[in-house]
Scaffold this motif. Structure first.
Motif, PDB file in Angstrom:
ATOM      1  N   UNK A 103       0.801  -1.209   0.000  1.00 44.45           N
ATOM      2  CA  UNK A 103       0.000   0.000   0.000  1.00 44.45           C
ATOM      3  C   UNK A 103       0.847   1.279   0.000  1.00 44.45           C
ATOM      4  N   UNK A 105       0.298   5.493   0.245  1.00 45.03           N
ATOM      5  CA  UNK A 105      -0.686   6.560   0.444  1.00 45.03           C
ATOM      6  C   UNK A 105      -0.605   7.682  -0.581  1.00 45.03           C
ATOM      7  N   UNK A 106       0.508   7.757  -1.314  1.00 45.97           N
ATOM      8  CA  UNK A 106       0.666   8.884  -2.229  1.00 45.97           C
ATOM      9  C   UNK A 106      -0.425   8.946  -3.283  1.00 45.97           C
ATOM     10  N   UNK A 108      -3.384   8.447  -3.094  1.00 41.60           N
ATOM     11  CA  UNK A 108      -4.593   9.094  -2.605  1.00 41.60           C
ATOM     12  C   UNK A 108      -4.516  10.617  -2.546  1.00 41.60           C
ATOM     13  N   UNK A 109      -3.319  11.149  -2.491  1.00 41.82           N
ATOM     14  CA  UNK A 109      -3.274  12.601  -2.296  1.00 41.82           C
ATOM     15  C   UNK A 109      -2.435  13.343  -3.312  1.00 41.82           C
ATOM     16  N   UNK A 113      -2.245  17.514  -3.756  1.00 47.85           N
ATOM     17  CA  UNK A 113      -1.051  18.327  -3.552  1.00 47.85           C
ATOM     18  C   UNK A 113      -0.756  19.186  -4.772  1.00 47.85           C
ATOM     19  N   UNK A 120       5.453  17.097  -5.315  1.00 50.44           N
ATOM     20  CA  UNK A 120       6.158  16.116  -4.486  1.00 50.44           C
ATOM     21  C   UNK A 120       7.248  15.410  -5.288  1.00 50.44           C
ATOM     22  N   UNK A 123       8.777  10.838  -0.774  1.00 55.27           N
ATOM     23  CA  UNK A 123       7.941  10.729   0.411  1.00 55.27           C
ATOM     24  C   UNK A 123       8.403   9.528   1.193  1.00 55.27           C
ATOM     25  N   UNK A 125       6.892   6.688   4.224  1.00 54.16           N
ATOM     26  CA  UNK A 125       5.790   6.201   5.042  1.00 54.16           C
ATOM     27  C   UNK A 125       6.316   4.976   5.743  1.00 54.16           C
TER      28      UNK A 125
ATOM     29  N   UNK B 124       5.089   7.324  10.513  1.00 50.38           N
ATOM     30  CA  UNK B 124       5.453   8.622   9.984  1.00 50.38           C
ATOM     31  C   UNK B 124       5.150   8.671   8.517  1.00 50.38           C
ATOM     32  N   UNK B 126       5.785  11.561   5.541  1.00 57.89           N
ATOM     33  CA  UNK B 126       6.290  12.881   5.198  1.00 57.89           C
ATOM     34  C   UNK B 126       6.435  12.976   3.690  1.00 57.89           C
ATOM     35  N   UNK B 128       8.170  15.261   0.617  1.00 60.00           N
ATOM     36  CA  UNK B 128       9.160  16.273   0.285  1.00 60.00           C
ATOM     37  C   UNK B 128       8.982  16.680  -1.172  1.00 60.00           C
TER      38      UNK B 128
END
Lengths: 144, 144
Positions: A103, A105-106, A108-109, A113, A120, A123, A125, B124, B126, B128
């Motif tokens: 999985x 999460x990027x 999803x967003x 962004x 981005x 990232x 996670x 976490x 994050x 960038x």
DNA sequence: CTAATTGCAAATTGTTTGCAGTTTA
DNA sequence: TAAACTGCAAACAATTTGCAATTAG
């Protein structure tokens, strides 16, 4: 893939030191510090120097053979990078076990962004906690 | 909330050093290194020592007044913790701007992890990249 | 007044570097 | 044999510590 092939594929010279470092990483399913790696490698290669380990972790990192994990608590950990695409880590704070997570999460967003004008590039996670084994029985180490 | 109130709320002694450190963090919307903080604080408190900054960042961290960010590239950065609940960071690699993100990926996979017997305690997430401002005009710094 | 906090200097930790000798391709 | 790599010792940066003096509550 064995250590030698991994190195050749990245056009790196095959040295006993590099093979030993890669083998250590291959023979574990936990994340390791530079120190962990050194003290393991030195068993089979008594002459090796710490700076060789650091230098090689850097080249392996830059060639994408290993990846680097930096827990919030500090320190730097390494593990062999899985060949099968992008993924994140679930890491046991007790035994260091590293479990890959498909999985991401990027997805999803990302769009959200971009809308805000943010581009981005990287990232991270990471999930920390206790694996099934450590959850149950016994004393905890909390190495990080 | 002003520096003094923040400290009292956490039952910490109110010293000029602590107030100065908190004010520096309050007067920026970027993440700062211990060194950044020190060189800013010393302007208003010429006698302050680096060890005082480190010690206080630790207590502020343990009391939840600041939070710590450790980019993959290394280094440790701090920022004031926002009072309004759990959130993650979107950080500009050029100017250090820190943008809070309401979205949290854990909700989506918490259940799945528990099924596998893994008990998450921390995580976490994050991101960038480059903020709107840095995206467009001009030279990039790449401070981290 | 007493415990917490600070400044200072020294110690420590983790990592990096220059260089001369060795090894790989 | 040329370029890459290694061991060694020294350098380095970031952070931590012990201690005596100072300060907040």
């Amino acid at each position: 893939m064995d250590a030698e092939k991994l190195l050749k594929k990245q056009q790196l010279k095959v040295t006993s030191q590099r093979k030993a470092i890669i083998r250590v990483l291959q023979n574990t399913d936990t994340v390791l510090s530079a120190h962990d790696i050194f003290s393991e490698v030195i068993k089979t290669l008594p002459g090796i120097n710490f700076s060789t380990v650091y230098r090689n972790l850097d080249v392996l990192l830059s060639k994408g053979i290993v990846c680097r994990i930096t827990p919030e608590s500090g320190g730097v950990l390494y593990e062999l990078r899985r060949e099968d695409g992008h993924h994140h880590h679930v890491i046991c704070k007790n035994c260091g076990a590293s479990i890959p997570l498909e999985y991401c999460p990027m997805e999803d967003i990302q769009a959200k962004l971009m809308e805000k004008g943010f581009t981005p590039t990287e990232h991270r996670f990471e999930i920390y906690g206790y694996c099934e084994k450590c959850n149950k029985g016994g004393e905890l180490n909390e190495p990080f």
